[in-house]
Enzyme design. Structure first.
Site, mmCIF file in Angstrom:
data_model
loop_
_atom_site.group_PDB
_atom_site.id
_atom_site.type_symbol
_atom_site.label_atom_id
_atom_site.label_comp_id
_atom_site.label_asym_id
_atom_site.label_seq_id
_atom_site.Cartn_x
_atom_site.Cartn_y
_atom_site.Cartn_z
ATOM 1 N N LYS A 1 -21.861 27.540 -35.554
ATOM 2 C CA LYS A 1 -21.360 27.326 -34.190
ATOM 3 C C LYS A 1 -22.224 28.152 -33.246
ATOM 4 O O LYS A 1 -22.216 29.379 -33.286
ATOM 5 C CB LYS A 1 -19.895 27.729 -34.064
ATOM 6 C CG LYS A 1 -19.314 27.500 -32.679
ATOM 7 C CD LYS A 1 -17.842 27.869 -32.621
ATOM 8 C CE LYS A 1 -17.247 27.630 -31.252
ATOM 9 N NZ LYS A 1 -15.807 27.970 -31.199
ATOM 10 N N LYS B 1 -21.825 22.793 -34.690
ATOM 11 C CA LYS B 1 -21.381 22.602 -33.304
ATOM 12 C C LYS B 1 -22.342 23.336 -32.375
ATOM 13 O O LYS B 1 -22.615 24.523 -32.615
ATOM 14 C CB LYS B 1 -19.956 23.153 -33.151
ATOM 15 C CG LYS B 1 -19.343 22.994 -31.779
ATOM 16 C CD LYS B 1 -17.938 23.581 -31.736
ATOM 17 C CE LYS B 1 -17.308 23.392 -30.366
ATOM 18 N NZ LYS B 1 -15.952 23.973 -30.286
#
Length: 334
Positions: A208, A261
């Site tokens: 992330k 992400k």
């Protein structure tokens, strides 16, 4: 063989042949729809999200009604993001692990009324009064305001495990820690197993990144940090080898699915994790990517086909699952 014996256009000459030889296809089961559920909303009182056209914050009942319609169109999974009342937020994110919290109630209702796979976001940012993903320690005599606090890693782990356990108690099929604290997958796995939830999966946000593409989400989920930023725990966008190290640790600690992400600006990371690990790979087509394409379409700079093209690029890069706000649109097209 060369031209004229080999003619690549033979494979493109009509829609039927193009469909037959298409290498990458989107399926309803590839899609995970992120939905925002806000405490305090009355039925029929959904809130438009200003930064995300055609997306809303829902009451529990309205959220259930909406995803049931999507389920009838082929959707198989959702991920729930909860938004508690502001006065309930505190410095440890207590509403996140309240057994009677907004997410916990929503999970129970979803499991009662749908056959969807229910994924829960495990984090503290929407539930803390400071907006960070972990427990913080204020620091004195720091000139750079972005470094004026420290997010405490080890002290946060038990709280994340409490959140995951409360979601499992409510009936979640998959818990998805998105905090990027070191060691959280192992702590959550140990807690779930100890309490009889050996079969609850962990979809770890393994890579992330500290991305500007999250800006619309932070408005949607009311989770913008009150001070500082998240660069001390989310990944540097310049790094790729680090993503492999993060994923290796998550696999070792017991992750069942690895998530990257954002997606579109990190297709190389999706490809890298797909090539290096034999676990399902998920990618989050995040709010900024969604809003950017929607804005392009609404302004006339793009056409709607850009939606499918962008999602195909994510799957072509190696994602088995795509978390996307475009899921309702795609379901209507498939």
């Amino acid at each position: 063989m060369n031209f004229p014996t080999t003619r690549m256009r033979r494979l493109r000459q009509n829609p039927q042949i193009r469909d037959m030889v298409r290498e990458t296809k989107l399926n309803p089961e590839d899609l995970i729809y992120p939905i925002f559920i806000k405490e305090g909303l009355k039925n029929g009182e959904k809130e438009a999200i200003a930064t995300m056209p055609d997306e809303y914050r829902y009451s529990i009942d309205d959220a259930v009604s909406y995803v049931k319609k999507l389920e009838n169109k082929g959707l198989t999974s959702i991920i729930i993001f909860g938004i508690p009342l502001n006065h309930k937020k505190d410095n440890i994110g207590s509403p996140a692990f309240d057994e009677d919290g907004i997410v916990q109630k929503a999970i129970k209702k979803m499991k009662e009324e749908t056959n969807l796979v229910i994924i829960s976001d495990v984090c503290l940012c929407q539930y803390t009064d400071h907006g960070h993903c972990g427990i913080i320690k204020e620091m004195d005599n720091i000139n750079d305001s972005s470094e004026s606090l420290e997010v405490l890693n080890d002290e946060t782990l038990d709280y994340l495990a409490k959140v995951a356990l409360s979601h499992a108690n409510a009936g979640a099929d998959i818990v998805a820690p998105s905090d990027m604290m070191d060691g959280r997958v192992a702590t959550i796995r140990k807690t779930l197993d100890k309490n009889g939830y050996e079969n609850v999966l962990i979809m770890s946000y393994s890579a992330k990144y500290a991305s500007t593409f999250y800006t619309p989400f932070r408005e949607a989920a009311c989770s913008t940090p009150s001070s500082g930023d998240r660069k001390s725990y989310q990944m540097d966008p310049a790094n790729s080898i680090e993503a492999i190290r993060e994923a290796e640790l998550d696999v070792f600690e017991g992750a069942d699915i690895l998530l990257i992400k954002p997606a579109l600006a990190y297709l190389d990371i999706i490809k890298s994790l797909h090539d290096n690990f034999n676990l399902p790979i998920a990618a989050y087509n995040v709010s900024g990517e969604y809003s950017m394409i929607k804005a392009g379409i609404n302004s006339g700079y793009l056409v709607e086909e850009a939606i499918m093209e962008s999602l195909l690029s994510i799957k072509r890069s190696g994602a088995n699952l795509i978390l996307t706000h475009f899921a309702p649109y795609v379901l209507d097209k498939l």
